[in-house]
Each structure stands twice: as structure tokens, then as C-alpha cells.
Design a protein around this motif. Structure first.
Motif: not given
Length: 307
Positions: A156, A122, A115, A160, A166, A163
Motif C-alpha cells: 500500500r 508512506t 491505514d 500511495r 493520500w 499520490d
């Protein structure tokens, strides 16, 4: 950093594990994208500290100690050849191969919190706002832990980044905004290209990556065949072939030679020479994993369907 729609420049983000992976897998597409006016951003997840040094006179303890620094310089020179001016590093240590000491190092990419690694990528997606992202398949192409983890993180981050639920801290007073890339690709070497390259190497009396060692035991042969099957990408699975013949391929050839510590003239990648590349590797192949826009398959352009 928020970009107005009118100011947005179509952008390709290629996500790779180590320095040199970018040129081997996507160097032609990167060079071609630059030439036609797209923005190209490279993200490398590690510095490649545990790579082998293939030049005997450079294979010293001191150079291994500072190999990450050396490979950063090689990467910079390679990007200069490809015309790419923007690249980032996620900041993880090379993981080495499965069950090696480096693979258990808590600083390495394989041991990283998935994560947290996704959060880092991200942030870069939101910063650079790529329309297209490329990564490896779930096997990492050939099973290297860092390649597998690169796939895990890129998939991922693709999902993400658009969004707001996140990593909302990335959006609070930073100037960043959510951003959903349009397309996600997995790079691939089609079975036909693999066989053509193997045939050419056999003609030279050399072995390819895809052939077992000559002294392999029966059990090792079974294990190798299972491994080779996981690397195999059927031609019918390919959705997108980018023609990189001409200057892009020549730039790729020159760029890969900048990765001096990793790619020798005796590497199966190099033994065919530039003429061999023109014959066997004049296109780069991809599988369209996800698309948020309409496109028609097969494609010849990673930006197909993007206005």
C-alpha cells in the motif's frame, strides 16, 4: 524534505517484520548495494519483543522483559557489519504467532489499523525516496502474522506515496513531497535452493524447516503439507537473482551472528556453515511485483533499468 533530482542517490528500502529478518532475507543484497554506492534504508515494523531466546543462559524473565531493547542492539551491530547506517522502526509491538496471547494484544502489529500503519510507512518512503523497495509475499514467506502485515503495508505504501491525495498532511509545510518508487520486489527462497539446503542438512542428520516433525500424526502431516505448499516458491516464478557471493555473503554471515538471542549455531540456517552458504545460498532471489520503469527479465540487479 525535498531532494533535487541532481542530488538524489539511488536508494534501496527493505521493509521487514522483526530484527534479524533483514539479514536472513536481504542481508547480502543490502551489503552489496552499500559497496556499489547505493543508499540502503531498513524499516523494521516491530521490535521483536516476543521472539524466543535461543541462548539458554540468556533465557531469563528479565531478558524477555527487555527483549525489544536487546534486539535493537543486535540489529545495530548487524547493520554495522552490513555497512547500513540508516534504519527506522514503525513502532508496533511484536504480534507473536496466530492465536497466541501476543497476537491479541491491541498494541501489536497484527491488530494495528492498516491505514495508519500504511501512513507511517508512506511518510518514510516520502522522506527517504527509495527507488527500490523489498518486502515479503502475501503469505509473509512462512505465515507469521507480522510478515503478512508487513506485506500488506509495504504494498500500500508503494502505491500511495506518489499520490498527493493520500495523507496530504504529510506534504503541508513539512518539506516532504510525493515520491513514487520505481520497483517493488518480494523476497523468496526458490524451490531449488530449499531442496539443496534440505539435502545438505539430511547429510548432516538434521531436519530442515521444510520437513514435518518425525512424530507428526496423519492429520498433522496433511496440515503440514498444505502449509509447506504455501511456502514453496517455484524457480520459474523468480524474476531476479542477485549474486552475493564473496564479501557480501561473508558480511551476511557475520551480521546474522550478531542476532545472538535469535540465531544459534544449531539453527538450520547456521548448521551448513559459511561453506554451506557458499554452495546453497550464494544468491538472493526476488520476484518483481511491480515496476514503473522498463526492465528486462530475468534480472541480476534490483536497480536494473534505473538510471
Amino acid at each position: 524534505m525535498t531532494t533535487d533530482a541532481g542530488d538524489h542517490r539511488s536508494t534501496l528500502m527493505t521493509v521487514h517484520a522483526h530484527p534479524d529478518d533483514e539479514t536472513i532475507g536481504t542481508g547480502g543484497s543490502m551489503a552489496k548495494s552499500v559497496v556499489v554506492g547505493h543508499r540502503v534504508v531498513l524499516v523494521t515494523c516491530t521490535r521483536g519483543e516476543l521472539g524466543e531466546i535461543v541462548v539458554p543462559e540468556m533465557d531469563t524473565p528479565d531478558n524477555h522483559r527487555r527483549l525489544g531493547e536487546i534486539r535493537a542492539g543486535e540489529l545495530e551491530r548487524a547493520m554495522g557489519v552490513l555497512g547500513v547506517t540508516e534504519w527506522e522502526n514503525l513502532g508496533y509491538r511484536d504480534s507473536g504467532m496466530v492465536d497466541t496471547e501476543g497476537n491479541h494484544d491491541p498494541r501489536c502489529f497484527w491488530q494495528a489499523d492498516l491505514d495508519d500503519a500504511t501512513r507511517r510507512l508512506t511518510w518514510l518512503v516520502r522522506r527517504y525516496q527509495p527507488d527500490v523497495m523489498t518486502t515479503y509475499n502475501e503469505f509473509g514467506g512462512y505465515g507469521h502474522p507480522d510478515h503478512i502485515r508487513t506485506h500488506d503495508v509495504a504494498v500500500r505504501a508503494f502505491e500511495r506515496a506518489g499520490d498527493a491525495a493520500w495523507y496530504p498532511e504529510q506534504l503541508d509545510g513539512t518539506g516532504l513531497s510525493v515520491w513514487a518508487p520505481s520497483k517493488l520486489y518480494e523476497q523468496a527462497i526458490p524451490a531449488s535452493v530449499r531442496e539443496r539446503m534440505s539435502e545438505r542438512l539430511r547429510e548432516l542428520g538434521k531436519r530442515s524447516f521444510w520437513e514435518p516433525p518425525e512424530d507428526a500424526t496423519p492429520q498433522q502431516l496433511v496440515e503440514f503439507e498444505a502449509y509447506a505448499a504455501r511456502m514453496l516458491v517455484p524457480d520459474e516464478a523468480i524474476t531476479t537473482r542477485v549474486d552475493v557471493a564473496g564479501p557480501p555473503l561473508e558480511a551476511k554471515w557475520a551480521a546474522i551472528r550478531e542476532h545472538v538471542t535469535q540465531i544459534s549455531d544449531e539453527s538450520p540456517f547456521m548448521l551448513l556453515g559459511l561453506d554451506g552458504w557458499r554452495d546453497a545460498w550464494a544468491s538472493e532471489a526476488f520476484i518483481l511485483r511491480e515496476s514503473r520503469i522498463e526492465t528486462t527479465l530475468p534480472e541480476t540487479d534490483l536497480f536494473a533499468g534505473i538510471v
